[in-house]
Design a protein around this motif. Sequence first.
Motif, PDB file in Angstrom:
ATOM      1  N   VAL A 158       0.602  -1.239  -0.466  1.00  0.00           N
ATOM      2  CA  VAL A 158       0.090  -0.113   0.116  1.00  0.00           C
ATOM      3  C   VAL A 158       1.007   1.055   0.057  1.00  0.00           C
ATOM      4  CG1 VAL A 158      -1.880   1.219   1.188  1.00  0.00           C
ATOM      5  CG2 VAL A 158      -1.729  -1.227   1.307  1.00  0.00           C
ATOM      6  N   ASP A 159       1.983   1.256   0.748  1.00  0.00           N
ATOM      7  CA  ASP A 159       2.868   2.408   0.871  1.00  0.00           C
ATOM      8  C   ASP A 159       2.382   3.356   1.273  1.00  0.00           C
ATOM      9  OD1 ASP A 159       5.218   3.565   0.668  1.00  0.00           O
ATOM     10  OD2 ASP A 159       4.863   4.362  -1.421  1.00  0.00           O
ATOM     11  N   ASP A 160       1.448   3.430   2.374  1.00  0.00           N
ATOM     12  CA  ASP A 160       1.072   4.572   3.368  1.00  0.00           C
ATOM     13  C   ASP A 160       0.940   4.042   4.730  1.00  0.00           C
ATOM     14  OD1 ASP A 160      -0.492   6.470   4.498  1.00  0.00           O
ATOM     15  OD2 ASP A 160      -1.734   6.927   2.876  1.00  0.00           O
ATOM     16  N   ALA A 161       2.134   4.537   5.330  1.00  0.00           N
ATOM     17  CA  ALA A 161       2.132   3.934   6.585  1.00  0.00           C
ATOM     18  C   ALA A 161       1.063   4.179   7.707  1.00  0.00           C
ATOM     19  CB  ALA A 161       3.706   4.307   7.367  1.00  0.00           C
ATOM     20  N   THR A 162       0.567   5.615   7.483  1.00  0.00           N
ATOM     21  CA  THR A 162      -0.433   6.220   8.258  1.00  0.00           C
ATOM     22  C   THR A 162      -1.723   5.436   8.294  1.00  0.00           C
ATOM     23  OG1 THR A 162       0.603   8.175   8.403  1.00  0.00           O
ATOM     24  CG2 THR A 162      -1.425   8.133   9.139  1.00  0.00           C
ATOM     25  N   LEU A 167      -7.197   1.533  -2.680  1.00  0.00           N
ATOM     26  CA  LEU A 167      -8.293   2.506  -3.266  1.00  0.00           C
ATOM     27  C   LEU A 167      -8.190   3.616  -2.286  1.00  0.00           C
ATOM     28  CD1 LEU A 167     -10.840  -0.424  -4.186  1.00  0.00           C
ATOM     29  CD2 LEU A 167      -9.621   0.959  -5.907  1.00  0.00           C
ATOM     30  N   ILE A 168      -8.357   3.445  -1.037  1.00  0.00           N
ATOM     31  CA  ILE A 168      -8.755   4.455  -0.217  1.00  0.00           C
ATOM     32  C   ILE A 168      -7.501   5.481  -0.050  1.00  0.00           C
ATOM     33  CG2 ILE A 168      -8.628   5.150   2.353  1.00  0.00           C
ATOM     34  CD1 ILE A 168      -9.762   2.468   3.004  1.00  0.00           C
ATOM     35  N   LYS A 169      -6.094   5.039  -0.362  1.00  0.00           N
ATOM     36  CA  LYS A 169      -5.180   5.596  -0.647  1.00  0.00           C
ATOM     37  C   LYS A 169      -5.317   6.624  -1.910  1.00  0.00           C
ATOM     38  CE  LYS A 169      -0.404   5.730  -1.838  1.00  0.00           C
ATOM     39  NZ  LYS A 169       0.569   5.049  -2.333  1.00  0.00           N
ATOM     40  N   ASN A 170      -5.682   6.261  -2.882  1.00  0.00           N
ATOM     41  CA  ASN A 170      -6.074   6.988  -4.248  1.00  0.00           C
ATOM     42  C   ASN A 170      -7.143   7.708  -4.391  1.00  0.00           C
ATOM     43  OD1 ASN A 170      -3.707   5.645  -4.888  1.00  0.00           O
ATOM     44  ND2 ASN A 170      -4.519   3.889  -5.931  1.00  0.00           N
ATOM     45  N   LYS A 171      -7.783   7.651  -3.070  1.00  0.00           N
ATOM     46  CA  LYS A 171      -9.234   8.591  -2.851  1.00  0.00           C
ATOM     47  C   LYS A 171     -10.295   7.867  -3.840  1.00  0.00           C
ATOM     48  CE  LYS A 171      -7.547  13.004  -1.070  1.00  0.00           C
ATOM     49  NZ  LYS A 171      -6.150  12.337  -0.284  1.00  0.00           N
ATOM     50  N   GLU A 172     -10.142   6.737  -3.962  1.00  0.00           N
ATOM     51  CA  GLU A 172     -11.239   6.200  -4.817  1.00  0.00           C
ATOM     52  C   GLU A 172     -12.362   5.648  -3.607  1.00  0.00           C
ATOM     53  OE1 GLU A 172     -10.400   4.146  -8.614  1.00  0.00           O
ATOM     54  OE2 GLU A 172      -8.424   4.056  -7.664  1.00  0.00           O
ATOM     55  N   LEU A 173     -12.041   5.618  -2.590  1.00  0.00           N
ATOM     56  CA  LEU A 173     -12.906   5.255  -1.738  1.00  0.00           C
ATOM     57  C   LEU A 173     -12.863   5.830  -0.344  1.00  0.00           C
ATOM     58  CD1 LEU A 173     -12.754   1.251  -1.239  1.00  0.00           C
ATOM     59  CD2 LEU A 173     -14.750   2.450  -1.812  1.00  0.00           C
ATOM     60  N   SER A 174     -13.915   5.870   0.289  1.00  0.00           N
ATOM     61  CA  SER A 174     -13.626   7.043   1.682  1.00  0.00           C
ATOM     62  C   SER A 174     -13.541   5.687   2.806  1.00  0.00           C
ATOM     63  CB  SER A 174     -14.898   7.660   1.839  1.00  0.00           C
ATOM     64  OG  SER A 174     -15.895   7.008   2.740  1.00  0.00           O
TER      65      SER A 174
END
Length: 478
Positions: free
Chosen positions: A338-342, A377-384
């Motif tokens: 995912v590459d988004d630690a938070t 998908l969340i990271k890419n703002k395609e999903l909340s």
Amino acid sequence: MSQQYETVVGLEIHVQLNTASKAFCRDRNHFGDEPNTNVSAISLALPGTLPMINRSQVISAIKLGVALDCEIDKSSSFDRKNYCYPDLPKGYQITQDAKPICIGGKFTFKTGETYKTINLHHIHMEEDAGKSIHDIHDDKTCLDYNRAGTPLLEVVTEPEFRSGQEVSDFINAFQILIRYLEISDANMEEGSLRCDCNVSVRSKGELKLGTRAEIKNVNSKKFAKQAIEFEAKRQWTILQKGGKVKQETRLFNTANGETYAMRKKEDALDYRYFPDPDLQTIILADQFIENIKLSIDHLPWEANSMLVNDYKVAKKTAETLSADKTLVQLFIYLNIKVDDATLVSNFIANQYISIDKTIQQDKLESTLNSFAEMLTLIKNKELSASTAYKQLIDFILKNPEANIRKEAENKQILINANDDNFEEACKEILNQFPDKVKAYKAGKKGLMGFFMGQFMKNGPKGINPKDVQECFEKLLTL
Ligand code: ADP
Ligand code: MG
């Protein structure tokens, strides 16, 4: 006026090791088997049998010793501790008295908002006794020798704890360490981790130690805290009345929260310790110790600082994750994808922990990969995030192999990048409720929840709530 007193506690912690076989013979070492099925002639020390040192026990001892900064004795040895008890078929316990395998050492743990370091006296290897079971028959005691000969490590601390709370926090951190090292499940209810608490009291400021009582076999953190607090009060009351505390062994009654005397404490002399003539000195090569050091991947505090410093995970979240090695491994696995630690660390701490028991273990990998897809998908703002967690987690648990993007499409929760007309919907809602807008502007900020609720009910679906809130905030400051 009553003087202030100080509680002083030293611990003897027994760790039951998860080696395949017992400490000095090949009998299976396993909790919960049919009673008396793992009991060979050697476990019973029948005449003519000889014990053998278990290499895995020695390795576990060194692992723990290295993790706790002990000095490893390269020629330690076993002794016999003699006493007579029905659950001790040998008539003696094999232990290390004169030359334990680990000397000194220290352990730092968090208590309240600060850190405390406790020095260790030593760690030694020994074997467990069998189990007396008193609650099957009214008038008989049953004996299960499966546990007789189970390998144990005993960690002896200096008397440096000053409260029951500190002891409870110590045990918690110690349990985490043991599980990282994978040398025991450290489960207190099943007895894989047991604690003897030596308690004394003295006037605040006094340097001399008071006479101690030893509370045997405390089997939960909560009970350790309760037992110590009760015992310290009991001793102080005796001293206040001009009495003397007896050096004795006591037990904790979990039903009423009190300790009671079990027996007068034996002195070392009573045990007639002597070197076990059947076992050789354990000679350790430097390379052997070095290899064990290298086999430890990371320790809890190293994992924690890696999360905070290398991945910039929030402190509290890092603490939650690093309390369990499998969560740290999961974090690394998901974050590679995912590459988004938070995002990943929050997902694990706030969602994953409460559902990990329901994952189909034979589908673990596809489940995790689906979680990674959802997070991407969340990271890419395609999903909340909140919509995804509500609508997709259960689905993934039941259908670990399904295509997540497709499912999000079916559920119509994908955020349409072109759909930026939601600002119109926000405006419409504000126009509908002019009184509420006035109240909000006058300081009733809690009304944001109301506006958001209206949007969820009547606005377009699949918009990131964070964006909606920002939009409302912007419109409300105009
Ligand atoms: P044993 O209990 O086998 O006789 P020790 O005398 O070495 O062994 O003490 C064992 C434990 O008791 C250690 O954890 C030590 O820190 C603790 N201890 C010793 N003296 C005191 C005391 N006065 N008050 C509280 N704890 C003590
Ligand atoms: Mg003791």
